[in-house]
Design a protein around this motif. Sequence first.
Motif, PDB file in Angstrom:
ATOM      1  N   HIS A 119      -4.216  -2.026  -2.897  1.00 41.11           N
ATOM      2  CA  HIS A 119      -3.460  -2.513  -1.797  1.00 41.11           C
ATOM      3  C   HIS A 119      -3.747  -1.550  -0.633  1.00 41.11           C
ATOM      4  CE1 HIS A 119      -1.219  -5.298  -4.080  1.00 41.11           C
ATOM      5  NE2 HIS A 119      -0.739  -4.576  -4.824  1.00 41.11           N
ATOM      6  N   LEU A 120      -4.574  -0.845  -0.560  1.00 38.74           N
ATOM      7  CA  LEU A 120      -4.934   0.423   0.371  1.00 38.74           C
ATOM      8  C   LEU A 120      -5.907   0.075   1.495  1.00 38.74           C
ATOM      9  CD1 LEU A 120      -4.645   3.330  -1.925  1.00 38.74           C
ATOM     10  CD2 LEU A 120      -3.011   2.172  -0.713  1.00 38.74           C
ATOM     11  N   ASP A 121      -5.891   0.510   2.666  1.00 32.73           N
ATOM     12  CA  ASP A 121      -7.075   0.592   3.668  1.00 32.73           C
ATOM     13  C   ASP A 121      -8.023   1.410   3.352  1.00 32.73           C
ATOM     14  OD1 ASP A 121      -6.258   3.152   4.795  1.00 32.73           O
ATOM     15  OD2 ASP A 121      -4.564   1.911   5.650  1.00 32.73           O
ATOM     16  N   ILE A 122      -8.947   1.486   3.971  1.00 30.27           N
ATOM     17  CA  ILE A 122     -10.279   2.301   3.726  1.00 30.27           C
ATOM     18  C   ILE A 122      -9.898   3.720   3.560  1.00 30.27           C
ATOM     19  CG2 ILE A 122     -11.038   2.193   5.796  1.00 30.27           C
ATOM     20  CD1 ILE A 122     -13.914   2.169   4.390  1.00 30.27           C
ATOM     21  N   LYS A 123      -9.134   4.122   4.664  1.00 28.26           N
ATOM     22  CA  LYS A 123      -8.642   5.662   4.607  1.00 28.26           C
ATOM     23  C   LYS A 123      -8.162   6.028   3.426  1.00 28.26           C
ATOM     24  CE  LYS A 123      -5.591   8.739   6.888  1.00 28.26           C
ATOM     25  NZ  LYS A 123      -4.539   8.767   8.220  1.00 28.26           N
ATOM     26  N   HIS A 124      -7.095   5.172   2.873  1.00 29.43           N
ATOM     27  CA  HIS A 124      -6.169   5.600   1.881  1.00 29.43           C
ATOM     28  C   HIS A 124      -6.821   5.606   0.698  1.00 29.43           C
ATOM     29  CE1 HIS A 124      -3.135   5.500   4.982  1.00 29.43           C
ATOM     30  NE2 HIS A 124      -2.856   6.636   4.751  1.00 29.43           N
ATOM     31  N   GLN A 125      -7.811   4.545   0.526  1.00 23.46           N
ATOM     32  CA  GLN A 125      -8.429   4.383  -0.777  1.00 23.46           C
ATOM     33  C   GLN A 125      -9.323   5.778  -0.995  1.00 23.46           C
ATOM     34  OE1 GLN A 125     -11.558   1.236  -0.167  1.00 23.46           O
ATOM     35  NE2 GLN A 125      -9.685  -0.424  -0.390  1.00 23.46           N
ATOM     36  N   HIS A 126     -10.032   6.451   0.133  1.00 20.37           N
ATOM     37  CA  HIS A 126     -10.566   7.586  -0.041  1.00 20.37           C
ATOM     38  C   HIS A 126      -9.641   8.901  -0.322  1.00 20.37           C
ATOM     39  CE1 HIS A 126     -14.762   6.177   0.493  1.00 20.37           C
ATOM     40  NE2 HIS A 126     -14.294   5.469   1.140  1.00 20.37           N
ATOM     41  N   ILE A 127      -8.448   8.937   0.444  1.00 20.24           N
ATOM     42  CA  ILE A 127      -7.576   9.804   0.147  1.00 20.24           C
ATOM     43  C   ILE A 127      -7.310   9.982  -1.529  1.00 20.24           C
ATOM     44  CG2 ILE A 127      -5.129  10.342   0.475  1.00 20.24           C
ATOM     45  CD1 ILE A 127      -5.535   9.800   3.246  1.00 20.24           C
ATOM     46  N   VAL A 128      -7.004   8.616  -1.945  1.00 13.65           N
ATOM     47  CA  VAL A 128      -6.356   8.472  -3.239  1.00 13.65           C
ATOM     48  C   VAL A 128      -7.608   8.782  -4.348  1.00 13.65           C
ATOM     49  CG1 VAL A 128      -5.822   6.835  -5.153  1.00 13.65           C
ATOM     50  CG2 VAL A 128      -4.646   6.982  -3.105  1.00 13.65           C
ATOM     51  N   LEU A 129      -8.836   8.480  -4.121  1.00 14.23           N
ATOM     52  CA  LEU A 129      -9.845   8.782  -5.152  1.00 14.23           C
ATOM     53  C   LEU A 129     -10.326  10.156  -4.911  1.00 14.23           C
ATOM     54  CD1 LEU A 129     -11.801   5.452  -5.340  1.00 14.23           C
ATOM     55  CD2 LEU A 129     -10.254   6.538  -7.107  1.00 14.23           C
ATOM     56  N   ASN A 130     -10.253  10.569  -3.642  1.00 10.54           N
ATOM     57  CA  ASN A 130     -10.624  12.164  -3.424  1.00 10.54           C
ATOM     58  C   ASN A 130      -9.580  12.918  -4.225  1.00 10.54           C
ATOM     59  OD1 ASN A 130     -12.856  13.058  -1.925  1.00 10.54           O
ATOM     60  ND2 ASN A 130     -11.992  11.892  -0.236  1.00 10.54           N
ATOM     61  N   GLY A 165       1.006  -1.170  -0.032  1.00  9.83           N
ATOM     62  CA  GLY A 165       0.027  -0.182   0.052  1.00  9.83           C
ATOM     63  C   GLY A 165       0.877   1.195  -0.016  1.00  9.83           C
ATOM     64  N   GLU A 166       2.103   1.170   0.777  1.00  8.42           N
ATOM     65  CA  GLU A 166       3.027   2.486   0.678  1.00  8.42           C
ATOM     66  C   GLU A 166       3.461   2.535  -0.626  1.00  8.42           C
ATOM     67  OE1 GLU A 166       4.061   2.245   5.397  1.00  8.42           O
ATOM     68  OE2 GLU A 166       5.401   1.309   3.967  1.00  8.42           O
ATOM     69  N   GLN A 167       3.718   1.508  -1.237  1.00 10.27           N
ATOM     70  CA  GLN A 167       4.421   1.406  -2.600  1.00 10.27           C
ATOM     71  C   GLN A 167       3.280   2.198  -3.567  1.00 10.27           C
ATOM     72  OE1 GLN A 167       6.106  -2.157  -3.791  1.00 10.27           O
ATOM     73  NE2 GLN A 167       7.734  -1.988  -2.519  1.00 10.27           N
ATOM     74  N   ALA A 168       2.125   1.702  -3.207  1.00  6.68           N
ATOM     75  CA  ALA A 168       1.042   2.216  -4.278  1.00  6.68           C
ATOM     76  C   ALA A 168       1.012   3.648  -4.437  1.00  6.68           C
ATOM     77  CB  ALA A 168       0.124   1.440  -3.858  1.00  6.68           C
ATOM     78  N   ARG A 169       1.180   4.326  -2.935  1.00  6.01           N
ATOM     79  CA  ARG A 169       0.932   5.704  -2.823  1.00  6.01           C
ATOM     80  C   ARG A 169       2.114   6.473  -3.296  1.00  6.01           C
ATOM     81  NH1 ARG A 169       0.216   6.950   2.977  1.00  6.01           N
ATOM     82  NH2 ARG A 169       0.756   4.864   3.592  1.00  6.01           N
ATOM     83  N   VAL A 170       3.485   6.008  -3.123  1.00  2.00           N
ATOM     84  CA  VAL A 170       4.367   6.675  -3.574  1.00  2.00           C
ATOM     85  C   VAL A 170       4.400   6.667  -5.237  1.00  2.00           C
ATOM     86  CG1 VAL A 170       6.843   6.491  -3.973  1.00  2.00           C
ATOM     87  CG2 VAL A 170       5.866   6.366  -1.450  1.00  2.00           C
ATOM     88  N   THR A 171       4.098   5.386  -5.779  1.00  2.00           N
ATOM     89  CA  THR A 171       4.033   5.343  -7.299  1.00  2.00           C
ATOM     90  C   THR A 171       2.926   6.465  -7.629  1.00  2.00           C
ATOM     91  OG1 THR A 171       4.488   3.188  -7.055  1.00  2.00           O
ATOM     92  CG2 THR A 171       3.461   3.893  -9.349  1.00  2.00           C
ATOM     93  N   LEU A 172       1.767   6.571  -7.141  1.00  2.00           N
ATOM     94  CA  LEU A 172       0.746   7.549  -7.425  1.00  2.00           C
ATOM     95  C   LEU A 172       1.243   8.821  -7.364  1.00  2.00           C
ATOM     96  CD1 LEU A 172      -1.937   8.525  -8.225  1.00  2.00           C
ATOM     97  CD2 LEU A 172      -2.674   8.297  -5.920  1.00  2.00           C
ATOM     98  N   ALA A 173       2.120   9.410  -6.471  1.00  9.29           N
ATOM     99  CA  ALA A 173       2.651  10.424  -6.095  1.00  9.29           C
ATOM    100  C   ALA A 173       3.761  10.837  -7.395  1.00  9.29           C
ATOM    101  CB  ALA A 173       3.625  10.574  -4.849  1.00  9.29           C
TER     102      ALA A 173
END
Length: 244
Positions: A157-168, A131-139
């Motif tokens: 690979h994200l928990d519910i909080k970070h799913q909504h951070i990413v899609l927001n 999940g951390e790698q996914a967020r860095v890749t998105l960045a």
Amino acid sequence: MISTDNVSYLAGTRQIISQISFSVPEKHLLSIVGPNGAGKSTLLALLAGDLRPASGQVLLAGQPVHRMRPAALARQRAVMPQSTALAFGFTAAEIVRMGTEHDDPAVARQALDQVGAADLAERSFPSLSGGEQARVTLARVIAQHTPVLMLDEPTAHLDIKHQHIVLNLARSLADAGRTVIAVLHDLNLAARYSDTIAIMREGRLVTVGTPTETLVAERLSDVYDHPIGVYSHPAMSAPLCLDR
């Protein structure tokens, strides 16, 4: 901003994508959904120019994608793959800086902050969780500052909080003028954040339209070969899809 005209794709003699046509304008978030093996990631690779269609064409800003040079493509679209394999111990900040035009650390920091990963900046990328790698890749994708973003299962690979951070964030980028195309498995996330949804099955486009137009119980139950109910969401104006 991007469109397909009767696009098909073959793997050997097997047809993976069959005669798909649709368009996605600026300031728009399109989600591609469908069961496993529907061809969603293959379609995204065709849109990105990473695969060449057997017939038909993909147009990006009016230009056939398969004729664009890599540098021109990189200025027009950024792609987030399902996973990123990296053997070297680059830090998260260094990975994101690779997406910037002039190796700009300030842009990298801002992008990491946008995806809630500022605290990962000095961590070695291979040491991060999925999940951390996914967020860095998105960045890294965001830092590329292209008019089109293509995201392959950005919430997988994200928990519910970070799913909504990413899609927001994806929603905000679309509202600010970018075109965002995302492959998603979660129908309710697609319903909540998308302008339009494209439903695929066995390499074909079943339908494309607004969440209300596309997320219909009978259609979803048929596409997924599983009983699915669609209801009015109690807290927002979006369909709610539930297992029946």
